[in-house]
Write an enzyme that holds these catalytic residues in place. Structure first.
Site, PDB file in Angstrom:
ATOM      1  CB  CYS A  42      -0.902  -0.117   1.249  1.00 38.64           C
ATOM      2  SG  CYS A  42      -1.926   1.282   1.191  1.00 38.64           S
ATOM      3  CG  ASP A  44      -0.935   4.040   5.165  1.00 39.93           C
ATOM      4  OD1 ASP A  44       0.203   4.664   6.154  1.00 39.93           O
ATOM      5  OD2 ASP A  44      -1.874   4.084   5.821  1.00 39.93           O
ATOM      6  NE  ARG A  46      -0.896   5.036   8.734  1.00 40.89           N
ATOM      7  CZ  ARG A  46      -2.199   5.048   8.952  1.00 40.89           C
ATOM      8  NH1 ARG A  46      -2.404   5.002  10.131  1.00 40.89           N
ATOM      9  NH2 ARG A  46      -2.807   4.678   7.875  1.00 40.89           N
ATOM     10  CG  HIS A  98      -1.647  -1.172   5.837  1.00 38.35           C
ATOM     11  ND1 HIS A  98      -2.301  -0.213   6.669  1.00 38.35           N
ATOM     12  CD2 HIS A  98      -1.685  -0.778   4.618  1.00 38.35           C
ATOM     13  CE1 HIS A  98      -2.656   0.592   5.839  1.00 38.35           C
ATOM     14  NE2 HIS A  98      -2.501   0.446   4.697  1.00 38.35           N
ATOM     15  CB  CYS A 101      -5.783  -0.422   4.602  1.00 39.15           C
ATOM     16  SG  CYS A 101      -5.380   0.045   2.623  1.00 39.15           S
TER      17      CYS A 101
END
Ligand code: CO
Length: 214
Positions: A42, A44, A46, A98, A101
């Site tokens: 992803c 993302d 993080r 994750h 998400c």
């Protein structure tokens, strides 16, 4: 004056640390890359691929997009897979989702976000496929389980690309894995999905869907 100066300072300090540790590090890397792993994760902020699995530059080939989706008409993702498998000859493709998400969450809702709704449409199709089970769960469990199912479905998609099918047909050793990462503890979990041949896809996909419910 240079913009975002602190990022350039960070970069300089990082390059110095790397060189102090191994004076030939960048020299070696610039001449070739031979990663064993292709990471599909992803976007993302993080979930940074290299850091999570403790690998240095040169060790993992990375593709990231919203909700780690592998869409059969996405030339960007397919090109990464093709280059990774056929040129770099990676031995493992890791699809890593994750928990928490935002893309997966958005696909569970009816709110409109604009262009990205077209991308999330693919995830909504996945929800539809598993709606009987997902609708029976409470909100938190439904979100978690949908994050897991999304990984399993994307592994399934990777395995059905002409690229991976072709590699297996040629006898190239290639394993496709489904993992999920916890934002809250920084830990990876294997979703018990590791596919190494075309013959295994259906049975292992079904087993992973079932065991993700336990
Ligand atoms: Co995400």
């Amino acid at each position: 004056m240079r913009k975002l100066k602190h990022l350039f300072e960070n970069n300089r300090a990082w390059a110095e640390r790397m060189t102090a540790h191994d004076p030939t590090f960048f020299q070696k890397l610039s001449s070739q890359q031979s990663p064993e792993y292709l990471w599909i994760g992803c976007a993302d902020s993080r979930v940074p691929a290299n850091e999570i699995i403790g690998l240095l530059p040169g060790e993992v080939f990375v593709h990231r997009n919203i909700a780690n989706a592998v869409i059969h008409t996405d030339l960007n993702c397919l090109s990464v897979i093709q280059y990774g498998v056929e040129v770099l000859k990676v031995k493992h493709i890791i699809v890593c989702g994750h928990y928490g998400c935002g893309g997966v969450r958005a696909a569970m809702q009816n709110q409109e976000y604009g262009l990205i709704d077209n991308w999330l449409r693919h995830l909504k199709d996945i929800y539809q496929r598993h709606s009987e089970v997902l609708d029976s769960l409470d909100d938190a469990a439904r979100f978690e389980h949908f994050c897991e199912l999304n990984v399993i479905e994307q592994v399934y998609n990777v395995c059905h690309t002409t690229i991976v099918q072709g590699a297996w047909r040629r006898g190239q050793a290639l394993a496709v894995h489904g993992w999920i990462y916890g934002l809250g503890d920084g830990l990876l979990q294997d979703l018990n999905l590791c596919i190494t041949s075309a013959d295994d896809i259906q049975a292992l996909y079904r087993m992973a869907v079932q065991s993700s419910l336990l």
